[in-house]
Design a protein around this motif. Structure first.
Motif, mmCIF file in Angstrom:
data_model
loop_
_atom_site.group_PDB
_atom_site.id
_atom_site.type_symbol
_atom_site.label_atom_id
_atom_site.label_comp_id
_atom_site.label_asym_id
_atom_site.label_seq_id
_atom_site.Cartn_x
_atom_site.Cartn_y
_atom_site.Cartn_z
ATOM 1 N N MET A 195 60.867 -62.851 59.863
ATOM 2 C CA MET A 195 61.674 -62.716 61.017
ATOM 3 C C MET A 195 62.675 -61.697 60.924
ATOM 4 S SD MET A 195 60.462 -64.522 63.626
ATOM 5 C CE MET A 195 59.067 -64.088 62.853
ATOM 6 N N ALA A 196 62.764 -61.151 59.658
ATOM 7 C CA ALA A 196 63.933 -60.088 59.506
ATOM 8 C C ALA A 196 62.991 -58.460 59.611
ATOM 9 C CB ALA A 196 64.510 -60.017 58.337
ATOM 10 N N HIS A 197 61.745 -58.744 59.892
ATOM 11 C CA HIS A 197 60.762 -57.426 59.845
ATOM 12 C C HIS A 197 60.749 -56.855 61.417
ATOM 13 C CE1 HIS A 197 57.288 -54.840 59.425
ATOM 14 N NE2 HIS A 197 57.706 -54.944 58.039
ATOM 15 N N PRO A 198 60.837 -55.894 61.796
ATOM 16 C CA PRO A 198 60.882 -55.366 63.195
ATOM 17 C C PRO A 198 59.504 -55.571 63.827
ATOM 18 C CG PRO A 198 61.734 -53.667 61.945
ATOM 19 C CD PRO A 198 61.502 -54.711 60.853
ATOM 20 N N ASP A 201 59.451 -59.520 64.577
ATOM 21 C CA ASP A 201 60.344 -59.653 65.776
ATOM 22 C C ASP A 201 59.792 -59.330 66.919
ATOM 23 O OD1 ASP A 201 62.822 -60.218 66.451
ATOM 24 O OD2 ASP A 201 63.088 -58.379 67.065
ATOM 25 N N GLN A 204 57.084 -61.705 68.652
ATOM 26 C CA GLN A 204 57.749 -63.256 68.972
ATOM 27 C C GLN A 204 57.236 -63.413 70.351
ATOM 28 O OE1 GLN A 204 61.329 -64.938 67.271
ATOM 29 N NE2 GLN A 204 61.803 -62.987 66.858
ATOM 30 N N ARG A 207 59.390 -62.244 73.169
ATOM 31 C CA ARG A 207 59.706 -60.801 73.357
ATOM 32 C C ARG A 207 58.645 -60.344 74.289
ATOM 33 N NH1 ARG A 207 64.571 -59.509 71.511
ATOM 34 N NH2 ARG A 207 64.689 -59.871 69.143
#
Length: 214
Positions: A195-198, A201, A204, A207
């Protein structure tokens, strides 16, 4: 390149992650599986014979099934490689990916849950018990695999693979459905790292252009 997708489909989510990791541009075409758009004749005959999402259209090719799509992307956009070439690592990645995509996901996807509701008329608590049982069966197996073979922040190594593309949507769905994901600490660690990887993210559900609150 067009991606026919539904924001809350975990199979679509897998492909969105792969496209984001590879930085492949595409047009997002929403297919509302809640209202049955995936079963309309034009979609089934022209886009996806399996009457499901996702589907990828690249020129004259129309391809369904998330794992087949990601394999196609790996062949045409090999960096970063999501299914490793090395025999041992490839086998481990596919083993975990198939466990999620073939054992966990099919018995808990929307059409199965809808069948439980509309045809078998199970009670809401029975449907919830069904969902949580099969999540626990499958995710416990994932935990055992990770305990035996995980050797980095991702499922297997220092870079994301197909296994991570499958695990993250499954964990997100389990969390959304009220499962106790803390029971699966190794999977949860991978999920939080992802979840910290662009790319993860950006893929998701919230988004996506067709997102609606659930």
């Amino acid at each position: 390149m067009d991606l026919y997708s539904f924001f809350n489909s975990s199979a679509s989510y897998r492909v969105r992650i792969a496209l984001a990791l590879k930085e492949v541009p595409f047009d997002y075409i929403p297919v509302n599986i809640r209202t049955g758009v995936h079963r309309e004749a034009q979609y089934v005959e022209r886009i996806n014979a399996s009457a499901s999402v996702p589907a990828l259209v690249d020129g004259e090719l129309a391809l369904g099934q998330s794992l087949a799509i990601i394999d196609y992307l790996d062949a045409h956009y090999p960096e970063p490689r999501l299914v490793p070439v090395g025999t041992m690592q490839r086998a481990r990645v596919l083993e975990l990916s198939y466990l999620i995509a073939c054992d966990i996901h099919p018995v808990n996807n929307m059409r199965i849950l809808k069948y439980l509701d509309t045809v078998l008329h199970v009670r809401p608590d029975q449907k919830e018990a069904w969902y949580k049982h099969w999540i626990d069966e499958g995710m416990s197996a994932v935990e055992r695999m990770l305990a035996q073979h995980r050797d980095g922040p991702w499922c297997f190594g220092d870079t994301p693979t197909l296994a991570d593309c499958c695990l993250v949507p499954q964990m997100a769905n389990a969390q959304r459905m009220g499962c106790e994901i803390g029971r699966y600490p190794l999977s949860l660690a991978v999920y939080r790292h992802a979840m910290a990887h662009p790319a993860f993210d950006a893929a998701q559900p919230n988004r996506q252009p067709d997102f609606v609150g659930t």
